[in-house]
Design a protein around this motif. Structure first.
Motif, PDB file in Angstrom:
ATOM      1  N   ALA A   1      55.316 -40.158  57.106  1.00 53.47           N
ATOM      2  CA  ALA A   1      54.199 -40.366  57.912  1.00 53.47           C
ATOM      3  C   ALA A   1      54.195 -40.662  59.253  1.00 53.47           C
ATOM      4  O   ALA A   1      55.171 -41.729  59.571  1.00 53.47           O
ATOM      5  N   LEU A   2      53.385 -39.976  60.117  1.00 54.02           N
ATOM      6  CA  LEU A   2      53.282 -40.582  61.523  1.00 54.02           C
ATOM      7  C   LEU A   2      51.748 -40.597  61.828  1.00 54.02           C
ATOM      8  O   LEU A   2      51.024 -39.969  61.529  1.00 54.02           O
ATOM      9  N   THR A   3      51.663 -41.352  63.072  1.00 47.76           N
ATOM     10  CA  THR A   3      50.314 -41.371  63.624  1.00 47.76           C
ATOM     11  C   THR A   3      50.655 -41.777  65.091  1.00 47.76           C
ATOM     12  O   THR A   3      51.424 -42.260  65.609  1.00 47.76           O
ATOM     13  N   SER A   4      49.360 -41.432  65.870  1.00 50.44           N
ATOM     14  CA  SER A   4      49.411 -41.897  67.031  1.00 50.44           C
ATOM     15  C   SER A   4      49.109 -43.561  67.344  1.00 50.44           C
ATOM     16  O   SER A   4      48.257 -43.714  66.394  1.00 50.44           O
ATOM     17  N   THR A   5      49.486 -44.125  68.236  1.00 48.34           N
ATOM     18  CA  THR A   5      49.117 -45.647  68.392  1.00 48.34           C
ATOM     19  C   THR A   5      47.751 -45.881  69.053  1.00 48.34           C
ATOM     20  O   THR A   5      47.345 -46.836  69.079  1.00 48.34           O
ATOM     21  N   HIS A   6      47.147 -44.554  69.585  1.00 47.04           N
ATOM     22  CA  HIS A   6      45.985 -44.757  70.095  1.00 47.04           C
ATOM     23  C   HIS A   6      44.717 -44.223  69.661  1.00 47.04           C
ATOM     24  O   HIS A   6      43.930 -43.740  70.341  1.00 47.04           O
TER      25      HIS A   6
ATOM     26  N   ASP B   1      43.103 -60.204  63.035  1.00 48.15           N
ATOM     27  CA  ASP B   1      43.043 -60.799  61.701  1.00 48.15           C
ATOM     28  C   ASP B   1      41.720 -60.519  60.998  1.00 48.15           C
ATOM     29  O   ASP B   1      40.817 -60.571  61.401  1.00 48.15           O
ATOM     30  N   PRO B   2      41.938 -59.861  59.544  1.00 42.46           N
ATOM     31  CA  PRO B   2      40.547 -59.510  59.049  1.00 42.46           C
ATOM     32  C   PRO B   2      39.799 -60.349  58.951  1.00 42.46           C
ATOM     33  O   PRO B   2      38.668 -60.241  58.631  1.00 42.46           O
ATOM     34  N   GLU B   3      40.050 -61.793  58.918  1.00 48.85           N
ATOM     35  CA  GLU B   3      38.961 -62.697  58.826  1.00 48.85           C
ATOM     36  C   GLU B   3      38.286 -62.916  60.150  1.00 48.85           C
ATOM     37  O   GLU B   3      37.090 -63.552  59.958  1.00 48.85           O
ATOM     38  N   ASP B   4      38.713 -62.473  61.180  1.00 50.89           N
ATOM     39  CA  ASP B   4      38.107 -62.785  62.442  1.00 50.89           C
ATOM     40  C   ASP B   4      37.481 -61.349  62.953  1.00 50.89           C
ATOM     41  O   ASP B   4      36.568 -61.651  63.898  1.00 50.89           O
ATOM     42  N   GLY B   5      37.798 -60.155  62.532  1.00 48.40           N
ATOM     43  CA  GLY B   5      37.176 -59.120  62.887  1.00 48.40           C
ATOM     44  C   GLY B   5      37.963 -57.757  62.658  1.00 48.40           C
ATOM     45  O   GLY B   5      38.799 -57.762  61.841  1.00 48.40           O
ATOM     46  N   ASP B   6      37.743 -56.861  63.462  1.00 52.41           N
ATOM     47  CA  ASP B   6      38.451 -55.498  63.182  1.00 52.41           C
ATOM     48  C   ASP B   6      39.064 -54.831  64.400  1.00 52.41           C
ATOM     49  O   ASP B   6      39.429 -53.714  64.687  1.00 52.41           O
ATOM     50  N   SER B   7      39.125 -55.474  65.673  1.00 54.68           N
ATOM     51  CA  SER B   7      39.480 -54.968  66.849  1.00 54.68           C
ATOM     52  C   SER B   7      41.224 -54.405  66.818  1.00 54.68           C
ATOM     53  O   SER B   7      41.758 -55.003  66.161  1.00 54.68           O
ATOM     54  N   LYS B   8      41.494 -53.491  67.535  1.00 57.32           N
ATOM     55  CA  LYS B   8      42.520 -53.039  67.615  1.00 57.32           C
ATOM     56  C   LYS B   8      42.994 -52.783  69.119  1.00 57.32           C
ATOM     57  O   LYS B   8      42.558 -51.903  69.682  1.00 57.32           O
TER      58      LYS B   8
ATOM     59  N   ILE C   1      47.506 -59.307  63.467  1.00 58.11           N
ATOM     60  CA  ILE C   1      48.853 -58.972  62.879  1.00 58.11           C
ATOM     61  C   ILE C   1      49.436 -57.770  64.010  1.00 58.11           C
ATOM     62  O   ILE C   1      48.700 -57.221  64.894  1.00 58.11           O
ATOM     63  N   THR C   2      50.726 -58.130  64.146  1.00 56.44           N
ATOM     64  CA  THR C   2      51.637 -57.443  65.221  1.00 56.44           C
ATOM     65  C   THR C   2      52.381 -56.515  64.410  1.00 56.44           C
ATOM     66  O   THR C   2      53.118 -56.351  63.417  1.00 56.44           O
ATOM     67  N   ILE C   3      52.347 -55.024  65.188  1.00 54.54           N
ATOM     68  CA  ILE C   3      53.017 -54.116  64.607  1.00 54.54           C
ATOM     69  C   ILE C   3      53.946 -53.647  66.109  1.00 54.54           C
ATOM     70  O   ILE C   3      53.321 -53.145  66.954  1.00 54.54           O
ATOM     71  N   PRO C   4      55.012 -53.781  65.690  1.00 53.95           N
ATOM     72  CA  PRO C   4      55.956 -53.315  66.700  1.00 53.95           C
ATOM     73  C   PRO C   4      56.161 -52.028  67.124  1.00 53.95           C
ATOM     74  O   PRO C   4      56.254 -51.214  65.981  1.00 53.95           O
ATOM     75  N   ILE C   5      55.995 -51.365  68.177  1.00 55.41           N
ATOM     76  CA  ILE C   5      55.971 -49.720  68.432  1.00 55.41           C
ATOM     77  C   ILE C   5      57.306 -49.690  68.992  1.00 55.41           C
ATOM     78  O   ILE C   5      57.291 -50.058  70.210  1.00 55.41           O
ATOM     79  N   ALA C   6      58.289 -48.866  68.422  1.00 55.82           N
ATOM     80  CA  ALA C   6      59.439 -48.398  69.078  1.00 55.82           C
ATOM     81  C   ALA C   6      59.396 -47.312  69.675  1.00 55.82           C
ATOM     82  O   ALA C   6      58.917 -46.317  69.314  1.00 55.82           O
TER      83      ALA C   6
END
Length: 179
Positions: free
Chosen positions: A100-105, A52-59, A34-39
């Motif tokens: 809402a805000l979050t750090s990307t890392h 992809d949740p069917e393949d794993g959970d790495s970020k 899944i792609t999430i563009p970071i502006a």
């Protein structure tokens, strides 16, 4: 794809938010994400990739080595901001009408310089990270940083045990039907 959209909807992210944040899908480093563009201020900086949740959970990020950024909606005209742990958590909160805000890392990467501007203008700031060691340590770090610059009306939200170990705000909203 419709499977991806359904997965995101099941995580509490509405179609309008999926579209406005330009979430997508692609193959990177030989895996599907899944792609999430970071502006940033000058446009897009990088893509945050969630396997992809069917393949794993790495970020990870594309390109690799991208510097941590803030992701989500800035306070603007509101007086309340929620700092959470993860892009999908932020998007679920945004789908609920929250700012809402979050750090990307991750939980431990919140930077003091991010407080200048809209965050500093907030009347109330809620910090709600995941229900695990990294989330607990990260939220305490963020609270200290917010206090060190003189902010008040800061609230530490701890998730109920029902979200489980490692549970997050998305689990709270979806599994506990708290939206």
């Amino acid at each position: 794809s419709s499977d991806l959209r359904l997965y995101l909807n099941n995580r509490g992210i509405q179609d309008g938010v999926i579209n406005s944040f330009k979430l997508g899908y692609g193959t990177f480093y030989g895996k599907r994400y899944i792609t999430i563009p970071i502006a940033g201020e000058e446009g897009y900086k990088f893509l945050k990739l969630r396997q992809d949740p069917e393949d794993g959970d790495s970020k990870i990020t594309y390109p690799k080595g991208a510097e941590a950024q803030l992701f989500g909606l800035y306070a603007g005209s509101t007086d309340t901001q929620i700092l959470c742990e993860g892009e999908l958590d932020a998007l679920a909160l945004i789908s609920e009408g929250c700012f809402a805000l979050t750090s990307t890392h991750g939980a431990g990467t919140f930077k003091e310089e991010w407080i200048d501007g809209d965050i500093k203008k907030c009347q109330k700031i809620y910090v709600c990270f995941d229900n695990d060691d990294a989330g607990r340590k990260g939220s305490l770090k963020v609270l200290k940083v917010l206090e060190s610059v003189g902010l008040r009306n800061i609230y530490h939200i701890t998730l109920p045990e029902e979200v489980g170990d490692g549970g997050d705000i998305t689990d709270y909203l979806t599994k506990l039907n708290m939206s």
